[in-house]
Design a protein around this motif. Sequence first.
Motif, PDB file in Angstrom:
ATOM      1  N   LEU A 124       8.210  -2.037   2.247  1.00  0.00           N
ATOM      2  CA  LEU A 124       6.853  -1.898   2.968  1.00  0.00           C
ATOM      3  C   LEU A 124       5.655  -1.788   2.024  1.00  0.00           C
ATOM      4  N   ILE A 125       4.619  -2.368   2.046  1.00  0.00           N
ATOM      5  CA  ILE A 125       3.310  -2.131   1.398  1.00  0.00           C
ATOM      6  C   ILE A 125       2.456  -1.396   2.391  1.00  0.00           C
ATOM      7  N   TRP A 126       1.759  -0.293   2.357  1.00  0.00           N
ATOM      8  CA  TRP A 126       0.641   0.251   2.940  1.00  0.00           C
ATOM      9  C   TRP A 126      -0.269   0.983   2.260  1.00  0.00           C
ATOM     10  N   GLY A 127      -1.328   1.435   3.005  1.00  0.00           N
ATOM     11  CA  GLY A 127      -2.461   2.418   2.167  1.00  0.00           C
ATOM     12  C   GLY A 127      -3.779   2.195   2.907  1.00  0.00           C
ATOM     13  N   GLU A 128      -4.851   2.665   1.975  1.00  0.00           N
ATOM     14  CA  GLU A 128      -6.217   2.574   2.736  1.00  0.00           C
ATOM     15  C   GLU A 128      -7.051   2.466   1.401  1.00  0.00           C
ATOM     16  N   GLY A 129      -8.038   1.594   1.743  1.00  0.00           N
ATOM     17  CA  GLY A 129      -9.079   1.690   0.760  1.00  0.00           C
ATOM     18  C   GLY A 129      -8.593   1.264  -0.687  1.00  0.00           C
ATOM     19  N   ALA A 136      -2.821   1.826  -2.526  1.00  0.00           N
ATOM     20  CA  ALA A 136      -1.601   1.381  -1.856  1.00  0.00           C
ATOM     21  C   ALA A 136      -0.320   2.018  -2.351  1.00  0.00           C
ATOM     22  N   HIS A 137       0.490   1.921  -1.434  1.00  0.00           N
ATOM     23  CA  HIS A 137       1.918   2.379  -2.004  1.00  0.00           C
ATOM     24  C   HIS A 137       3.151   1.376  -1.439  1.00  0.00           C
ATOM     25  N   MET A 138       4.130   1.733  -1.724  1.00  0.00           N
ATOM     26  CA  MET A 138       5.645   0.597  -1.688  1.00  0.00           C
ATOM     27  C   MET A 138       6.861   1.562  -1.621  1.00  0.00           C
ATOM     28  N   THR A 139       7.501   1.263  -0.665  1.00  0.00           N
ATOM     29  CA  THR A 139       8.809   1.789  -0.182  1.00  0.00           C
ATOM     30  C   THR A 139       9.863   0.787   0.047  1.00  0.00           C
ATOM     31  N   HIS A 140      11.153   0.954  -0.416  1.00  0.00           N
ATOM     32  CA  HIS A 140      12.199   0.024  -0.043  1.00  0.00           C
ATOM     33  C   HIS A 140      12.648   0.294   1.156  1.00  0.00           C
ATOM     34  N   ALA A 180      -4.828  -1.148  -4.579  1.00  0.00           N
ATOM     35  CA  ALA A 180      -4.492  -1.980  -3.287  1.00  0.00           C
ATOM     36  C   ALA A 180      -4.715  -3.491  -3.780  1.00  0.00           C
ATOM     37  N   PRO A 181      -3.507  -4.365  -3.084  1.00  0.00           N
ATOM     38  CA  PRO A 181      -3.735  -5.763  -3.348  1.00  0.00           C
ATOM     39  C   PRO A 181      -4.889  -6.403  -2.656  1.00  0.00           C
ATOM     40  N   ASP A 182      -5.447  -7.171  -3.420  1.00  0.00           N
ATOM     41  CA  ASP A 182      -6.869  -7.804  -2.890  1.00  0.00           C
ATOM     42  C   ASP A 182      -6.392  -9.204  -1.980  1.00  0.00           C
ATOM     43  N   TRP A 183      -5.300  -9.389  -1.847  1.00  0.00           N
ATOM     44  CA  TRP A 183      -4.838 -10.367  -0.922  1.00  0.00           C
ATOM     45  C   TRP A 183      -4.445  -9.778   0.564  1.00  0.00           C
ATOM     46  N   VAL A 184      -4.398  -8.624   0.739  1.00  0.00           N
ATOM     47  CA  VAL A 184      -4.029  -8.026   2.304  1.00  0.00           C
ATOM     48  C   VAL A 184      -5.367  -7.602   2.831  1.00  0.00           C
ATOM     49  N   HIS A 185      -5.579  -8.043   3.860  1.00  0.00           N
ATOM     50  CA  HIS A 185      -6.709  -7.698   5.063  1.00  0.00           C
ATOM     51  C   HIS A 185      -6.566  -5.933   5.167  1.00  0.00           C
ATOM     52  N   SER A 197      -7.015  -3.931   7.366  1.00  0.00           N
ATOM     53  CA  SER A 197      -6.352  -3.566   8.651  1.00  0.00           C
ATOM     54  C   SER A 197      -4.847  -3.914   8.626  1.00  0.00           C
ATOM     55  N   LEU A 198      -4.440  -4.805   8.029  1.00  0.00           N
ATOM     56  CA  LEU A 198      -2.750  -4.760   7.602  1.00  0.00           C
ATOM     57  C   LEU A 198      -2.472  -3.996   6.771  1.00  0.00           C
ATOM     58  N   LEU A 199      -3.062  -3.773   5.663  1.00  0.00           N
ATOM     59  CA  LEU A 199      -2.583  -2.918   4.741  1.00  0.00           C
ATOM     60  C   LEU A 199      -2.562  -1.439   5.466  1.00  0.00           C
TER      61      LEU A 199
END
Length: 329
Positions: A168-173, A176-180, A209-214, A216-218
């Motif tokens: 899972l990749i998530w974050g804001e601004g 971003a973070h990532m966990t298995h 944060a990856p620039d390829w994720v909207h 809201s999705l992030l």
Amino acid sequence: MDHTDYKASGGNMNLPKYVTNMPHQHALILVGSETIYGVHMTQYHHEEHKYQMILELELPEPARKEYLRMRKTWPEMPLVLCNDVNDPLMVPDLGGGTRQDFAANFFPGLFPLDQLKPGEEESMHFFPWSADIMKPVMPEPFEVSVRRVVLFRPFNHQELLPQYANYLIWGEGEEAHMTHLQTAHMASNKYDAPAFGPDYDHIMSLKHAPDWVHPSLLRAGITVSVPSIRLRAAGKKRRVSLPTLRPFRYKQKFEVLYRGIGQPYKARAGYTFVFGPQVSTSPAIMPVPDMSLPGAEDPERTMFMKEAPMEYWADQRKTSNLKDEIGNE
């Protein structure tokens, strides 16, 4: 909620009379600076900890400032938020919104496991951040508020380990973070003591944060697979083949597949805070490193989680070598 039926239920999960959890202490790895999250550390073989959960948190200003100072000083140190021993709770209390706040403190790192008393780690009530093992960062417990639940995922023991690792990749601004995304497959049969896994916990940040994720999705979180991390060996038997070293070094580029399909997208690793199967997987089926391989004695092969600075050890843990002390009794 009355938990008096727990001994007749939660302790015997083969035929529970009443499904509940024992209120307990829990460990959340703190990640993020602008937005702070707590990521629950899992244990497949303890009913209370059979959950993946990510919470967006609000810390009181003194605790927030100290957390940010320590994160800057020790960027790869796991800073572990624990609810206070006098405020036990169930993970579903937080995941389901029954509780929006709790008393807590946080701790840097993990007490060195080789300094524990013989058999201490195997104790049913062992908690690495208890007062007789570690000193908390703040002088008194403080109130933590849950702003929102990013992920609440109870384990199902029939889920199978996938061919490649899912995250899972998530974050804001800009963060971003990532966990298995772990599985806790039941590995024992009806004649054995229950055992679950193997699989591994992995909590990390991305460099940005990856620039390829909207956005809201992030914020909500997206699932990806990582083709470079194969969890099952090729061939008919498809034997489990977990990574033995943390997969990504700081600033390392790697590829992910959104929803596990399609074209690869690039990501760049930030710091890893926790990696390995040692806490999550049942001890009976912990992967054993091949000692014939170079670096097999490297502790990263079973757990990457930086040790707590000695200044945060409980005073009684500093006075003598515990194993020698017990051996002389």
